[in-house]
Scaffold this active site. Structure first.
Site, mmCIF file in Angstrom:
data_model
loop_
_atom_site.group_PDB
_atom_site.id
_atom_site.type_symbol
_atom_site.label_atom_id
_atom_site.label_comp_id
_atom_site.label_asym_id
_atom_site.label_seq_id
_atom_site.Cartn_x
_atom_site.Cartn_y
_atom_site.Cartn_z
ATOM 1 C CE1 TYR A 42 -4.386 -1.455 0.538
ATOM 2 C CE2 TYR A 42 -2.969 -3.213 1.352
ATOM 3 C CZ TYR A 42 -4.200 -2.772 0.899
ATOM 4 O OH TYR A 42 -5.246 -3.658 0.790
ATOM 5 C CD GLU A 43 -0.193 6.788 -2.495
ATOM 6 O OE1 GLU A 43 0.089 7.993 -2.521
ATOM 7 O OE2 GLU A 43 -1.223 6.328 -3.012
ATOM 8 C CB SER A 44 0.250 4.063 4.001
ATOM 9 O OG SER A 44 -0.037 2.673 4.051
ATOM 10 N N GLY A 45 3.191 2.741 2.806
ATOM 11 C CA GLY A 45 4.480 2.163 3.211
ATOM 12 C C GLY A 45 4.379 0.799 3.852
ATOM 13 N N GLY A 123 -0.653 8.387 -5.642
ATOM 14 C CA GLY A 123 0.481 7.764 -6.321
ATOM 15 C C GLY A 123 0.136 7.121 -7.651
#
Length: 160
Positions: A42-45, A123
């Protein structure tokens, strides 16, 4: 039905960059059924998240709690995404045209005064450009499948 069909497109062992909404539903369904070794990013890391319920957003704590690793957002993009280490990007869209251009920014021709202002790119442009394959899951209607998107958020094949 669309989430089921999208889930079937994913296979075990793939690294999948997942967007929220229908992409997350499909990717999590695939991981919980036929592809348990599907790696959700996921884009949050969060790398290798295994949520027990669908996350409400990329910032949902269930993603970090169940992840193999949590890294910074720049590291996700600079080390994982941009060098091509992600097999599949899974995106949603408000509009999609026949050339694969995606709009998640505005509906209407006037950017400054749109009919609808959407969440925006996040993103998605980098996901669309850097993943080996990109799957787009869209609620199917004449409003979402258009001849030409009102705004190109993520570039597909331009005008052909």
């Amino acid at each position: 039905m669309m989430s089921i069909a999208a889930a079937r497109a994913l296979t075990g062992g793939q690294r999948c960059f997942v967007g929220i909404g229908l992409p997350s539903t499909a990717a999590n369904l695939a991981r919980r059924t036929h592809a348990p070794d599907l790696v959700l990013i996921y884009e949050s890391g969060t790398l290798g998240s295994k949520p027990t319920r669908l996350p409400a957003s990329i910032g949902d704590g269930i993603l970090a709690e169940t992840a193999d690793a949590v890294i910074s957002v720049p590291e996700v993009f600079n080390y994982w995404l941009q060098p091509g280490r992600i097999d599949v990007g899974f995106l949603g869209a408000a509009q999609l045209d026949r050339f694969g251009n995606i709009n998640t920014t505005v509906i209407g021709e006037d950017y400054a005064h749109p009919k609808v202002r959407l969440p925006g790119a996040g993103g998605a442009p980098e996901i669309a450009a850097s993943c080996r394959e990109v799957y787009v899951v869209v609620r199917q209607s004449r409003r979402s499948f258009v001849d030409r998107v009102d705004f190109v958020t993520s570039f597909g094949h331009g005008r052909g």
